[in-house]
Scaffold this active site. Structure first.
Site, PDB file in Angstrom:
ATOM      1  CG  HIS A   1      65.500  40.811  52.287  1.00  0.00           C
ATOM      2  ND1 HIS A   1      64.118  40.403  52.956  1.00  0.00           N
ATOM      3  CD2 HIS A   1      66.316  40.430  53.111  1.00  0.00           C
ATOM      4  CE1 HIS A   1      64.422  39.988  54.128  1.00  0.00           C
ATOM      5  NE2 HIS A   1      65.748  39.924  54.190  1.00  0.00           N
TER       6      HIS A   1
ATOM      7  NE  ARG B   1      64.101  33.428  62.974  1.00  0.00           N
ATOM      8  CZ  ARG B   1      64.167  33.596  61.813  1.00  0.00           C
ATOM      9  NH1 ARG B   1      65.458  33.489  61.485  1.00  0.00           N
ATOM     10  NH2 ARG B   1      63.451  34.013  60.919  1.00  0.00           N
TER      11      ARG B   1
END
Lengths: 78, 457
Positions: B211, B295
């Site tokens: 990731h 965000r």
């Protein structure tokens, strides 16, 4: 004789498996030993609350999504 | 830009509320902290100029209730609302309601949240900006025939994902064609029940993927990247340990993935801080865009440590209309963050609400947290207590600093995940950087974690 069902953990009490599902146990309903009567969410982990005794005329003392403390009485039954 | 005299309403809780409040004070702003009935004594409330109670403990009736949050903000006279992460931070309806009320939303425009929050639309935006995506169904699959045709093209193993899902929810793995029909049916009813939307799409499963995510910052016109993070150490698809930069990338790949991210952010007119998540296939060197988080992220401090940029302060400045003038800074060394959760790693990570006892925290080490001695951690929210963040001239020295920082940290009264991090910090595979997104769960299944963190050194 009245029997009490207590919350094993602090958290948020749920009477239903999902927001739009019917409650695990209806007001005035009956339970057998081991039946799930609700869920307590503690830090986003959901824990089943099971009846430790059989009973009838189950009366919930805590509303769906209400906060509960460990040991709080969730419901009474005959 | 002079923000003194302005007031920020913090519509979040826990460690990120503390972090946002401090950034706002650093800009000379006043801070109003929202809190539920269960959070009246949290650290962010104690540090704020004012606090506003917004409802009962249950998040759906407080932190997730748009009307109550907005009513609290308006009553407080605040100029702007910072949503933090989670809760309403990626809710386009909330962002629009904030703007309609005449307040500033610290984040992207509502339509950007909408567009990039829809996985199918975000994928289309990535493709349009020439950013590679995981081979998949190119949109929602309508019906079982379309699913079979798409699956044949994508290949197995593959994942069925809910278009409205996220955070690891709404995902089913299909190993071969024989299992496809049954899994599609199950996934559709699960998605309807969980998200109120039965929409599904298919994506190839990349084994041993890492990731990697790229931090971006934009002002609505121009966007830059602030390099990448690697977050492959995950349990139940929740990150537990994050690093910047990603040890697994060579410089050429790093330049390509970061440039692609800035390009995509600029193409969608991104405003504020955002993150583009990718799967990186270390065997082939290919990266694939997964989704965008519109965000601030939990793991933003590692980026701050290697760039020197205060991301939360930048978000606030940009929200008030300041143009983005900086360029991408050079990378300064290596940073590692570990998430300190109120969970017992020796007991299946059972959550541990309770009262914080004696605290002893390492000197000179960044620890973004919500703790104080005597604080009663409520059971109603997630278990993140804080993040221990270390930085060093290179990865080996950062790891060394992490081991020392963990050994110097004592949080009495509740069990935490510090022993997990102590064990990971001296594991040969972690030290070698040889992990992937499924690595930690296998490791946990095979490892007994010693509870004494002093062994970390």
């Amino acid at each position: 004789m009245t029997t009490q069902i207590r919350s094993p953990l602090p958290g948020t009490f749920y009477r239903k498996p999902a927001p739009d599902a019917p409650p695990f146990v209806a007001d005035g309903g009956a339970v057998a030993v081991g039946d799930v009567i609700g869920l307590v969410e503690v830090m986003k982990m959901f824990n089943e609350v099971r009846a430790e005794a059989a009973g009838t005329n189950v009366r919930f003392l805590v509303e769906n999504e209400d906060p509960v403390t460990a040991g709080a009485v969730l419901a009474e039954m005959d | 830009m002079d923000l003194s005299g302005k007031t920020l309403f913090v519509a979040n809780r826990g460690e990120i509320a503390v972090r946002i409040g401090r950034a706002a004070r650093g800009l000379g702003m006043g801070v109003v902290q929202a809190h539920s009935e269960a959070d009246a004594d949290m650290r962010a409330v104690r540090e704020a100029d004012h606090a506003v109670e917004i409802g009962p403990p249950h998040a759906a009736k407080s932190y997730l209730d748009i009307e109550r949050v907005l009513a609290g903000a308006k009553a407080s006279g605040a100029d702007a609302i910072h949503p933090g992460y989670g809760f309403l931070s990626e809710n386009a309806e909330f962002a629009a309601a904030v703007e309609a009320a005449g307040l500033i939303f610290v984040g992207p425009a509502p339509d950007t949240i909408q567009r990039m929050g829809d996985k199918v639309a975000a994928r289309a935006a990535a493709t349009a900006a020439d950013v590679p995506t995981v081979p998949g169904s190119d949109g929602r699959i309508e019906g079982i025939e379309a699913a079979r045709a798409a699956a044949e093209r994508i290949g197995f193993p593959l994942m069925i994902k809910a278009t409205a899902g996220g955070g690891g929810r709404g995902i089913r793995v299909v190993e071969d064609a024989g299992a496809l029909d049954a899994q599609i049916t199950l996934a559709a009813s699960e998605a309807r029940a969980a998200f109120g939307d039965g929409g599904l799409y298919l994506e190839r499963l990349i084994p041993r993927a890492r990731h990697v995510e790229v931090q971006v910052l934009g002002d609505g016109k121009r966007a830059i990247h602030l390099w990448e993070r690697e977050c492959s150490l995950q349990r139940r698809r929740q990150k537990v340990w994050e690093e910047a930069p990603a040890h697994c990338l060579d410089d050429a790949t790093r330049e390509r993935i970061c440039a692609a991210s800035a390009r995509l952010a600029e193409a969608v007119g991104y405003r504020g801080a955002g993150t583009l998540e990718y799967l990186y296939d270390a065997d082939t060197g290919a990266f694939y865009f997964l989704e965008m988080n519109t965000r601030i992220q939990v793991e933003h401090p590692v980026t701050e440590e290697i760039t020197g940029v205060d991301l939360v302060a930048e978000m606030i400045r940009i929200a008030f209309g300041a143009p983005l003038t900086m360029e991408t800074p050079p990378i300064r060394g290596h940073a590692i963050e570990v998430r300190v959760n109120a969970e017992d790693p020796a007991n299946a990570f059972m959550p541990q609400p309770g009262v914080v006892g004696a605290l002893s925290l390492p000197d000179g080490v960044r620890f973004d947290h919500m703790l104080y001695e005597g604080y009663s951690i409520p059971p109603f929210y997630d278990s993140l207590l804080g993040k221990l963040i270390v930085q060093g001239p290179d990865r080996a020295s950062a790891l060394d600093g992490l081991r020392k920082a963990i050994a110097a940290t004592r949080i009495e009264g509740v069990k935490t995940t510090l022993p997990l991090h102590a064990a990971l910090a001296r594991d040969p595979a972690v030290i070698a950087g040889d992990t992937h997104t499924r690595w930690l769960e296998d490791w946990l299944a095979a490892t007994t974690i010693p509870l004494d963190t002093k062994e970390a050194i």
